[in-house]
Scaffold this active site. Structure first.
Site, PDB file in Angstrom:
ATOM      1  N   ASP A  13       2.081   0.855  -3.928  1.00 45.52           N
ATOM      2  CA  ASP A  13       2.396  -0.490  -4.678  1.00 45.52           C
ATOM      3  C   ASP A  13       2.310  -0.492  -5.931  1.00 45.52           C
ATOM      4  O   ASP A  13       2.023  -1.430  -6.701  1.00 45.52           O
ATOM      5  CB  ASP A  13       1.720  -1.581  -3.908  1.00 45.52           C
ATOM      6  N   LYS A  16       6.252   2.298  -8.418  1.00 48.95           N
ATOM      7  CA  LYS A  16       7.001   3.673  -8.572  1.00 48.95           C
ATOM      8  C   LYS A  16       8.764   3.352  -8.734  1.00 48.95           C
ATOM      9  O   LYS A  16       9.540   4.036  -9.362  1.00 48.95           O
ATOM     10  CB  LYS A  16       6.704   4.542  -7.341  1.00 48.95           C
ATOM     11  N   GLY A  40       8.422  -0.031  -0.107  1.00 47.27           N
ATOM     12  CA  GLY A  40       9.181  -1.194  -0.682  1.00 47.27           C
ATOM     13  C   GLY A  40       9.401  -0.858  -2.367  1.00 47.27           C
ATOM     14  O   GLY A  40       8.266  -1.105  -2.849  1.00 47.27           O
ATOM     15  N   HIS A  41      10.432  -0.297  -2.738  1.00 47.92           N
ATOM     16  CA  HIS A  41      10.473   0.288  -4.119  1.00 47.92           C
ATOM     17  C   HIS A  41      11.422  -1.114  -4.904  1.00 47.92           C
ATOM     18  O   HIS A  41      12.705  -1.193  -4.435  1.00 47.92           O
ATOM     19  CB  HIS A  41      11.245   1.325  -4.337  1.00 47.92           C
ATOM     20  N   GLN A 222       4.498   5.298  -0.897  1.00 52.51           N
ATOM     21  CA  GLN A 222       3.210   4.858  -0.747  1.00 52.51           C
ATOM     22  C   GLN A 222       2.231   5.709  -1.700  1.00 52.51           C
ATOM     23  O   GLN A 222       2.858   5.574  -2.951  1.00 52.51           O
ATOM     24  CB  GLN A 222       2.520   5.459   0.709  1.00 52.51           C
TER      25      GLN A 222
END
Length: 424
Positions: A13, A16, A40-41, A222
């Site tokens: 988180d 990235k 989740g990007h 991650q």
């Protein structure tokens, strides 16, 4: 051209997606090397927030080809939803999205087992997306890969054997109803038809592209402290987000790696269970969470928040070979009178020289803090390093010194344009 790797240097988180989106403007290929739809990007373009889980955020740049490598475990539902999401944005992905034929598939029983196991007393705090069970089958050599969909007899044979075994576990261990083989076969045959245009041998593609001089950016999901081998086991993910995972997850040799950029949040967060030495489970943590919007892009879960942990980031730099860093969410700290930085750990009154990844030790460490004055000025409008408040610059200098990295980028807001390149 050499390959650059982007690694999250904390517990994930770190932001990235935004950094990859920024760097994608100067590369030809962005390749995802591990994890699944538990990532989740997030990229904010204008006033619109886009969240991707499997497709690299380089897809927003028209000339960039995006690769989902063999190290990724693919959820058909999540993938098709993302493809549709991107199409609705009028983004042409024909010939720009390539999926490894050797990537493993997440099956309905993986999600079911993941969810059921998380109800037990020993839960890890997973997203429930079936990632762990899919990797279990991969290393048990019973997993189903995309290439298996090409031969219906092979696919059905593997699926029947797997479901017979999983139904035994579901029925007898968890007292849960079993699954229907024919229904799953029909669903995945339909999935195969829809993704067939994107499937290729990505190992050959990437190596040929490298020899042809293409610029390649490899991204993980991650963070390094969630690495299955080098993270805070057992509260980790099921793959290798560390830089070494890029070679196995994409089929590229380590000799092509030029640089490794670590993405680091200006404070620290963690989702799920596990030790977190600098956690502020109090009003300070709540304030950071509120200001930073610290809720999971995949699950919406509230993230645990705390001060910057230089010990943990130094360890990440060591394991990954990180020499340069991008600091995100500096603006979240704008209104704090004082900011604390963890510079070391003690245990039983003794100073630890390294970051301990074993659970029992890490749970007992006491952070050693250095307190610095906050800048109490907004940074979100800064367009250059010189425009940042002097105390914010001093904070960044301190982080660089403590982590042994060179900070080359600073994010001061969620939007795409709120990113400062530092003088080098």
């Amino acid at each position: 051209m050499p390959v650059q790797i982007i690694v999250g240097a904390q517990w994930g988180d770190e932001g990235k997606g935004k950094i990859v989106d920024h760097l994608s403007a100067e590369v030809d290929i962005v390749a995802r090397y591990q994890g699944g739809a538990n990532a989740g990007h997030t990229v904010v373009i204008g006033q619109t927030t886009h969240v991707l889980h499997l497709i690299p955020s380089g897809i927003f740049h028209p000339r960039v080809t995006c690769v989902i490598g063999n190290g990724v475990v693919i959820d058909p539902i999540a993938l098709l939803e993302e493809i549709e999401q991107i199409r609705k944005m009028k983004i042409d992905i024909a010939g720009r999205l390539l999926i490894s034929h050797n990537a493993h598939l997440i099956m309905p029983y993986h999600k079911l087992l993941d969810t059921i196991r998380e109800r037990t007393a020993d839960k890890i705090g997973t997203t429930g997306r079936g990632i762990g069970p899919a990797y279990i089958d991969k290393f048990m050599r019973t997993g189903i890969r995309i290439v298996d969909l090409l031969d219906r007899d092979v696919f059905v044979g593997k699926l029947r054997r797997n479901i017979e075994e999983k139904n035994q576990i579901l029925n007898k261990v968890y007292e849960s109803p079993g699954l229907d083989v024919d229904r799953i076969v029909a669903d995945y045959e339909e999935f195969d038809k829809k993704i067939d245009p994107y499937v290729t041998d990505t190992v050959v593609y990437l190596n040929q592209a490298h020899r042809a001089g293409k610029k390649i950016l490899a991204e993980g999901a991650q963070g390094a402290l969630l690495d299955i081998d080098h993270g805070t086991y057992p509260f980790v993910t099921s793959s290798n987000p560390t830089s070494g995972g890029a070679c196995t997850g994409l089929g590229i040799p380590p000799t092509v790696i030029q640089s490794i950029l670590g993405v680091v949040k200006a404070y620290t967060t963690r989702v799920g269970n596990g030790p977190f030495p600098t956690e502020e489970a109090n009003e300070t943590g709540d304030r950071i969470r509120s200001l930073g919007g610290e809720y999971g892009a995949t699950t919406g879960r509230a993230r645990r928040c705390g001060w910057f942990d230089a010990v943990a980031v130094r360890y990440s730099a060591l394991v990954n070979g990180i020499t340069k860093a991008a600091i995100t969410k500096l603006d979240v700290l704008d209104g704090f009178d004082e900011i604390r930085i963890c510079t070391g750990y003690t245990i039983g009154g003794k100073v630890l020289k390294t970051f301990p990844t074993d659970l029992r030790t890490l749970e007992r460490v006491v952070p050693v803090y250095e307190t610095v004055d906050g800048w109490n000025q907004p940074t979100a409008g800064a367009k250059s390093y010189a425009e940042l408040p002097a105390r914010a610059q001093a904070y960044l200098t301190m982080l660089a010194h403590l982590t042994g990295t060179e900070i080359i980028m600073v994010s001061v807001g969620a939007r795409r344009d709120q990113l400062i390149s530092l003088p080098v």
